[in-house]
Design an enzyme around this catalytic site. Structure first.
Site, PDB file in Angstrom:
ATOM      1  N   ASP A  84     -10.526 -80.258  35.288  1.00  0.00           N
ATOM      2  CA  ASP A  84     -10.865 -78.713  34.841  1.00  0.00           C
ATOM      3  C   ASP A  84     -11.364 -78.410  33.467  1.00  0.00           C
ATOM      4  O   ASP A  84     -10.324 -78.534  32.662  1.00  0.00           O
ATOM      5  CB  ASP A  84      -9.618 -78.033  35.273  1.00  0.00           C
ATOM      6  CG  ASP A  84      -9.723 -76.503  35.089  1.00  0.00           C
ATOM      7  OD1 ASP A  84     -10.828 -76.119  35.150  1.00  0.00           O
ATOM      8  OD2 ASP A  84      -9.075 -75.760  34.910  1.00  0.00           O
ATOM      9  N   SER A  87      -9.270 -75.329  31.654  1.00  0.00           N
ATOM     10  CA  SER A  87      -7.860 -75.106  31.031  1.00  0.00           C
ATOM     11  C   SER A  87      -7.695 -76.432  30.342  1.00  0.00           C
ATOM     12  O   SER A  87      -8.424 -77.477  30.507  1.00  0.00           O
ATOM     13  CB  SER A  87      -6.826 -75.148  32.278  1.00  0.00           C
ATOM     14  OG  SER A  87      -7.006 -76.431  33.133  1.00  0.00           O
ATOM     15  N   ASN A  89      -4.303 -78.019  30.033  1.00  0.00           N
ATOM     16  CA  ASN A  89      -3.056 -78.757  30.315  1.00  0.00           C
ATOM     17  C   ASN A  89      -3.218 -79.537  31.585  1.00  0.00           C
ATOM     18  O   ASN A  89      -4.189 -79.245  32.435  1.00  0.00           O
ATOM     19  CB  ASN A  89      -1.978 -77.896  30.515  1.00  0.00           C
ATOM     20  CG  ASN A  89      -1.397 -77.039  29.045  1.00  0.00           C
ATOM     21  OD1 ASN A  89      -1.415 -77.834  28.002  1.00  0.00           O
ATOM     22  ND2 ASN A  89      -1.449 -75.754  29.047  1.00  0.00           N
ATOM     23  N   TRP A  91      -1.081 -81.373  34.799  1.00  0.00           N
ATOM     24  CA  TRP A  91      -0.039 -81.441  35.704  1.00  0.00           C
ATOM     25  C   TRP A  91      -0.038 -81.930  36.736  1.00  0.00           C
ATOM     26  O   TRP A  91      -1.102 -82.187  37.366  1.00  0.00           O
ATOM     27  CB  TRP A  91       0.813 -80.085  35.866  1.00  0.00           C
ATOM     28  CG  TRP A  91      -0.060 -79.111  36.681  1.00  0.00           C
ATOM     29  CD1 TRP A  91      -0.930 -78.152  35.855  1.00  0.00           C
ATOM     30  CD2 TRP A  91       0.018 -78.944  38.130  1.00  0.00           C
ATOM     31  NE1 TRP A  91      -1.714 -77.346  37.153  1.00  0.00           N
ATOM     32  CE2 TRP A  91      -0.816 -78.027  38.152  1.00  0.00           C
ATOM     33  CE3 TRP A  91       0.481 -79.596  38.997  1.00  0.00           C
ATOM     34  CZ2 TRP A  91      -1.238 -77.367  39.590  1.00  0.00           C
ATOM     35  CZ3 TRP A  91       0.441 -79.247  40.419  1.00  0.00           C
ATOM     36  CH2 TRP A  91      -0.527 -78.170  40.680  1.00  0.00           C
ATOM     37  N   TYR A 129      -0.608 -68.070  37.051  1.00  0.00           N
ATOM     38  CA  TYR A 129      -1.964 -67.702  37.621  1.00  0.00           C
ATOM     39  C   TYR A 129      -1.946 -66.435  37.949  1.00  0.00           C
ATOM     40  O   TYR A 129      -0.963 -65.712  38.097  1.00  0.00           O
ATOM     41  CB  TYR A 129      -1.939 -68.653  38.676  1.00  0.00           C
ATOM     42  CG  TYR A 129      -2.088 -70.139  38.374  1.00  0.00           C
ATOM     43  CD1 TYR A 129      -2.980 -70.643  37.469  1.00  0.00           C
ATOM     44  CD2 TYR A 129      -0.904 -70.979  38.944  1.00  0.00           C
ATOM     45  CE1 TYR A 129      -2.796 -72.025  37.303  1.00  0.00           C
ATOM     46  CE2 TYR A 129      -0.723 -72.121  38.383  1.00  0.00           C
ATOM     47  CZ  TYR A 129      -1.748 -73.000  37.694  1.00  0.00           C
ATOM     48  OH  TYR A 129      -1.482 -74.139  37.237  1.00  0.00           O
ATOM     49  N   ASP A 269     -16.696 -73.796  33.307  1.00  0.00           N
ATOM     50  CA  ASP A 269     -15.460 -73.977  34.141  1.00  0.00           C
ATOM     51  C   ASP A 269     -15.545 -74.757  35.633  1.00  0.00           C
ATOM     52  O   ASP A 269     -16.183 -74.307  36.382  1.00  0.00           O
ATOM     53  CB  ASP A 269     -14.731 -72.659  34.522  1.00  0.00           C
ATOM     54  CG  ASP A 269     -13.326 -72.952  35.172  1.00  0.00           C
ATOM     55  OD1 ASP A 269     -12.841 -73.990  35.284  1.00  0.00           O
ATOM     56  OD2 ASP A 269     -12.826 -71.944  35.356  1.00  0.00           O
ATOM     57  N   THR A 272     -13.649 -73.511  38.959  1.00  0.00           N
ATOM     58  CA  THR A 272     -14.211 -72.478  39.467  1.00  0.00           C
ATOM     59  C   THR A 272     -15.440 -72.632  40.440  1.00  0.00           C
ATOM     60  O   THR A 272     -16.287 -73.346  40.031  1.00  0.00           O
ATOM     61  CB  THR A 272     -14.454 -71.263  38.413  1.00  0.00           C
ATOM     62  OG1 THR A 272     -13.336 -70.437  37.867  1.00  0.00           O
ATOM     63  CG2 THR A 272     -14.948 -69.839  39.166  1.00  0.00           C
TER      64      THR A 272
END
Ligand SMILES: *[C@@H]1O[C@H](CO)[C@@H](O)[C@H](O)[C@H]1NC(C)=O
Ligand SMILES: *[C@@H]1O[C@H](CO)[C@@H](O)[C@H](O)[C@H]1NC(C)=O
Ligand SMILES: *[C@@H]1O[C@H](CO)[C@@H](O)[C@H](O)[C@H]1NC(C)=O
Ligand SMILES: *[C@@H]1O[C@H](CO)[C@@H](O)[C@H](O)[C@H]1NC(C)=O
Ligand SMILES: *[C@@H]1O[C@H](CO)[C@@H](O)[C@H](O)[C@H]1NC(C)=O
Length: 385
Positions: A84, A87, A89, A91, A129, A269, A272
């Site tokens: 992505d 963003s 970070n 996870w 979010y 992005d 998206t």
């Protein structure tokens, strides 16, 4: 924090909520792709021999979801991740997530006690979010991708995913390709860490998204440089206006001779699906396209040759988005065929150029020179699997 992440999910939500028929067909596709491929993915050998370039193939689910295969830990635990650019970070679902976390249970989970390279962090995290959040704790471990090893990457082990859309996506977690300013404090995100560990010579990556319906080959991310076979002409660079998002300025947006927007920010992005546009501008654009809105979907004529290109002027060069890119055909329950746009309004003051844009333009993300590059993507080049 990961504001753009929520935008991704809004765009999913728009797709799902706005169009029941499409939703059904997405779900129908999901099982064959989701289960059939999971095993095949495991046998993909992404080992490359390039020392200065790392190639990460992407899979495409219906032009809505793009994801790659990485592994975490020693020995490797494999995951499908969304890569992505919106963003910073990273996870993964945690093996410690409670049974009632359905999104976690449906996906692969990272088990830190099965990894000898795991390092405890001790901090908790929450990512917000639009309509929910992901909560868990931070860990560090080695991330393996495309034959490379990134040591001590700080990432979130997700315990709770208060966000419906995670139930239905194929990817297990997210690797944030954004820059440090939007990352957790006292942690170095993926790209900064990769460059700090000298895994590549240039602190650059490029994205090639393949938009071929029904094909799983989704293009690739190349880390450490660009791939000339994926674009034509030269790469046009524009400086970043923010060092967190891959954000720059669009000087002008026009439809025909009509100006739609001026001097507006935009981010690239990969997380998206559509193109998200500030609300006021969205209304002006839809008027210019002669669109009608019903049940939250904006319809346009299916005669694509009657529709105009939308022209983005970026650092002195025009980048058109064509009706082929921005219109999708939708079959209603009564078998009637209608056409909707792949634009959605967003309550922000900048544009979010998602996969619709990234399918047409090869994009380069240059952390050293603090700039992004755009070139016409060569359509329809399959990646080797
Ligand atoms: C992957 O490919 C490399 C280079 O061709 C080879 O050395 C390695 O054994 C392969 N790994 C697997 C798991 O097949
Ligand atoms: C990879 O690099 C090694 C060392 O330079 C070389 O011996 C080997 O033939 C290369 N393998 C491939 C598949 O190119
Ligand atoms: C994690 O791995 C350990 C060691 O293999 C195992 O004992 C434990 O049950 C696993 N945890 C979960 C939640 O699966
Ligand atoms: C992290 O969250 C857990 C579960 O809510 C809580 O028990 C723990 O105290 C938190 N740790 C820190 C350092 O805030
Ligand atoms: C990773 O972290 C461990 C433990 O904190 C440390 O010993 C090691 O040197 C680190 N490795 C790198 C490449 O930073």
């Amino acid at each position: 924090m990961a504001r753009v992440m929520f935008l991704l999910f809004i765009s999913f939500a728009v797709t799902f909520a706005g169009d029941r028929r499409l939703r059904i067909s997405l779900h129908a596709m999901e099982n064959p792709i989701g289960t059939g491929l999971a095993d095949r993915f495991l046998s993909i050998n992404t080992t490359t021999n390039l020392t200065d370039r790392i190639r990460l193939p992407l899979r495409n689910r219906n032009n809505v979801e793009y994801f790659g295969i990485v592994s975490m830990g020693t020995p490797k635990q494999m995951f499908k991740v969304m890569l992505d650019t919106g963003s910073s970070n990273t996870w993964l679902p945690s093996s410690n997530c409670p049974r009632n976390n359905w999104a976690c249970r449906k996906h692969r989970r990272y088990n830190s006690s099965r990894s000898s390279s795991h390092v405890k962090d001790g901090r908790n995290f929450t990512l917000f979010y639009g309509v929910g959040s992901v909560i868990g704790y931070l860990s560090k471990d080695t991330l393996h991708f495309g034959g490379a090893e990134l040591k001590n990457l700080t990432f979130g082990e997700a315990m709770f995913q208060y966000q419906k859309v995670f139930d239905s996506v194929i990817f297990d977690g997210i690797v944030g390709l954004g820059l440090g300013q939007r990352a957790w404090v006292n942690s170095t995100p993926f790209l900064d860490l990769l460059c700090a560990q000298n895994l590549v010579e240039e602190c650059v990556f490029s994205v090639y998204l393949r938009r071929v319906t029904g094909s799983l080959r989704g293009g690739e991310i190349m880390i450490g440089g660009t791939d000339k076979s994926r674009y034509s002409g030269s790469i046009h660079y524009v400086p970043l206006t923010e060092y967190g998002y891959w954000k720059f300025e669009i000087s002008k947006v026009s439809v025909g001779s009509e100006k739609i927007d001026l001097a507006v920010g935009a981010i690239l992005d990969t997380g998206t699906s559509n193109i998200l546009i500030p609300e006021n501008t969205f209304d002006i654009l839809h008027e210019a396209l002669g669109a009608t809105t019903d049940y939250g979907i904006t319809f346009v004529t299916c005669e694509l040759e009657q529709l105009p290109n939308i022209k983005l002027l970026i650092a002195g060069k025009t980048f058109p988005i064509t009706p082929m890119d921005y219109v999708k055909e939708v079959v209603l329950e009564n078998n009637q065929k209608v056409c909707a746009t792949r634009f959605a309004p967003i309550n922000l003051d900048f544009w979010i150029l998602g996969d619709v844009f990234l399918g047409r333009y090869y994009t380069v993300y240059d952390a050293t020179e603090k700039r992004v590059g755009l070139a016409r993507a060569v359509p329809d080049v399959a990646t080797k699997v």
